[in-house]
Design a protein around this motif. Structure first.
Motif: not given
Length: 117
Positions: A76-94
Protein backbone atom coordinates in the motif's frame (compact mmCIF):
# COMPACT_ATOMS: atom_id res chain seq x y z
CA UNK A 1 0.78 -3.88 19.86
CA UNK A 2 -0.56 -7.35 20.57
CA UNK A 3 0.14 -9.87 17.87
CA UNK A 4 -2.02 -12.88 17.21
CA UNK A 5 -0.01 -16.08 17.15
CA UNK A 6 -0.26 -17.84 13.82
CA UNK A 7 -1.11 -21.10 15.59
CA UNK A 8 -4.04 -19.65 17.53
CA UNK A 9 -7.69 -20.37 16.75
CA UNK A 10 -8.34 -16.62 16.62
CA UNK A 11 -5.70 -16.23 13.89
CA UNK A 12 -7.15 -19.15 11.92
CA UNK A 13 -10.66 -17.68 12.16
CA UNK A 14 -9.40 -14.24 11.13
CA UNK A 15 -7.58 -15.71 8.12
CA UNK A 16 -10.57 -17.81 7.07
CA UNK A 17 -12.88 -14.79 7.23
CA UNK A 18 -10.40 -12.65 5.29
CA UNK A 19 -10.16 -15.37 2.62
CA UNK A 20 -13.95 -15.53 2.27
CA UNK A 21 -14.74 -11.83 2.51
CA UNK A 22 -12.69 -9.27 0.52
CA UNK A 23 -14.04 -6.44 2.70
CA UNK A 24 -12.55 -8.10 5.79
CA UNK A 25 -9.29 -8.68 3.93
CA UNK A 26 -9.12 -4.97 3.06
CA UNK A 27 -10.07 -3.99 6.60
CA UNK A 28 -7.23 -6.10 7.96
CA UNK A 29 -4.80 -4.06 5.86
CA UNK A 30 -6.03 -0.53 6.54
CA UNK A 31 -7.99 -1.19 9.73
CA UNK A 32 -7.03 0.45 12.97
CA UNK A 33 -6.66 4.12 13.60
CA UNK A 34 -3.03 4.54 12.59
CA UNK A 35 -2.91 2.73 9.24
CA UNK A 36 -5.95 4.57 7.92
CA UNK A 37 -4.71 7.90 9.29
CA UNK A 38 -1.32 7.39 7.61
CA UNK A 39 -3.07 6.64 4.31
CA UNK A 40 -5.21 9.77 4.75
CA UNK A 41 -2.08 11.94 4.90
CA UNK A 42 -0.23 10.10 2.14
CA UNK A 43 -3.19 10.42 -0.24
CA UNK A 44 -2.10 14.07 -0.58
CA UNK A 45 1.42 13.10 -1.67
CA UNK A 46 4.83 12.01 -0.42
CA UNK A 47 5.73 12.56 3.21
CA UNK A 48 8.90 12.11 5.20
CA UNK A 49 8.81 10.25 8.51
CA UNK A 50 9.08 13.47 10.51
CA UNK A 51 6.26 15.08 8.55
CA UNK A 52 3.99 12.11 9.24
CA UNK A 53 4.95 12.23 12.91
CA UNK A 54 3.94 15.93 13.05
CA UNK A 55 0.58 15.08 11.45
CA UNK A 56 0.04 12.34 14.05
CA UNK A 57 1.46 13.80 17.29
CA UNK A 58 -0.03 11.07 19.52
CA UNK A 59 1.63 8.18 17.69
CA UNK A 60 4.96 6.93 19.01
CA UNK A 61 7.89 6.69 16.63
CA UNK A 62 7.95 2.93 17.15
CA UNK A 63 4.25 2.57 16.26
CA UNK A 64 4.65 4.80 13.20
CA UNK A 65 7.58 2.67 12.06
CA UNK A 66 5.61 -0.56 12.60
CA UNK A 67 2.56 0.75 10.76
CA UNK A 68 4.63 2.02 7.82
CA UNK A 69 6.36 -1.38 7.58
CA UNK A 70 3.01 -3.17 7.66
CA UNK A 71 1.62 -0.93 4.91
CA UNK A 72 4.82 -1.41 2.90
CA UNK A 73 4.58 -5.21 3.25
CA UNK A 74 0.97 -4.98 2.07
CA UNK A 75 2.14 -2.99 -0.97
CA UNK A 76 0.00 0.00 0.00
CA UNK A 77 2.97 2.26 0.79
CA UNK A 78 6.30 2.64 -0.99
CA UNK A 79 9.43 3.66 0.92
CA UNK A 80 12.14 5.47 -1.01
CA UNK A 81 15.59 6.02 0.50
CA UNK A 82 17.78 8.73 -1.03
CA UNK A 83 21.55 8.38 -0.70
CA UNK A 84 22.09 11.85 0.75
CA UNK A 85 23.67 13.22 3.89
CA UNK A 86 21.65 13.36 6.01
CA UNK A 87 19.73 10.35 4.79
CA UNK A 88 16.32 11.21 3.32
CA UNK A 89 13.44 8.71 3.33
CA UNK A 90 10.05 9.40 1.78
CA UNK A 91 6.83 7.44 1.97
CA UNK A 92 4.10 7.50 -0.63
CA UNK A 93 1.11 5.46 -1.62
CA UNK A 94 1.64 2.87 -4.33
CA UNK A 95 -0.78 2.80 -7.28
CA UNK A 96 -2.92 0.25 -5.39
CA UNK A 97 -2.68 2.51 -2.32
CA UNK A 98 -3.93 5.49 -4.34
CA UNK A 99 -7.01 3.46 -5.20
CA UNK A 100 -8.00 4.03 -1.56
CA UNK A 101 -8.53 7.75 -2.27
CA UNK A 102 -12.23 7.44 -3.11
CA UNK A 103 -12.75 5.11 -0.16
CA UNK A 104 -10.99 7.52 2.22
CA UNK A 105 -13.07 10.44 0.94
CA UNK A 106 -16.28 8.39 1.26
CA UNK A 107 -15.34 7.42 4.83
CA UNK A 108 -14.72 11.09 5.59
CA UNK A 109 -18.15 12.10 4.29
CA UNK A 110 -19.81 9.27 6.20
CA UNK A 111 -17.91 10.22 9.37
CA UNK A 112 -18.95 13.88 9.13
CA UNK A 113 -22.57 12.92 8.54
CA UNK A 114 -22.63 10.37 11.38
CA UNK A 115 -20.84 12.71 13.79
CA UNK A 116 -23.50 15.36 13.19
CA UNK A 117 -26.30 13.04 14.36
Amino acid sequence: MARIKESSTNYANKQALANECPEVYASNIIGGQWALAICCYLVNGKQRFGELKKCLPNITERMLTLQLRKLEESKVVKRTVYAEVPLRVEYELTPIGYELKTIIHALGKWGQKHKAL
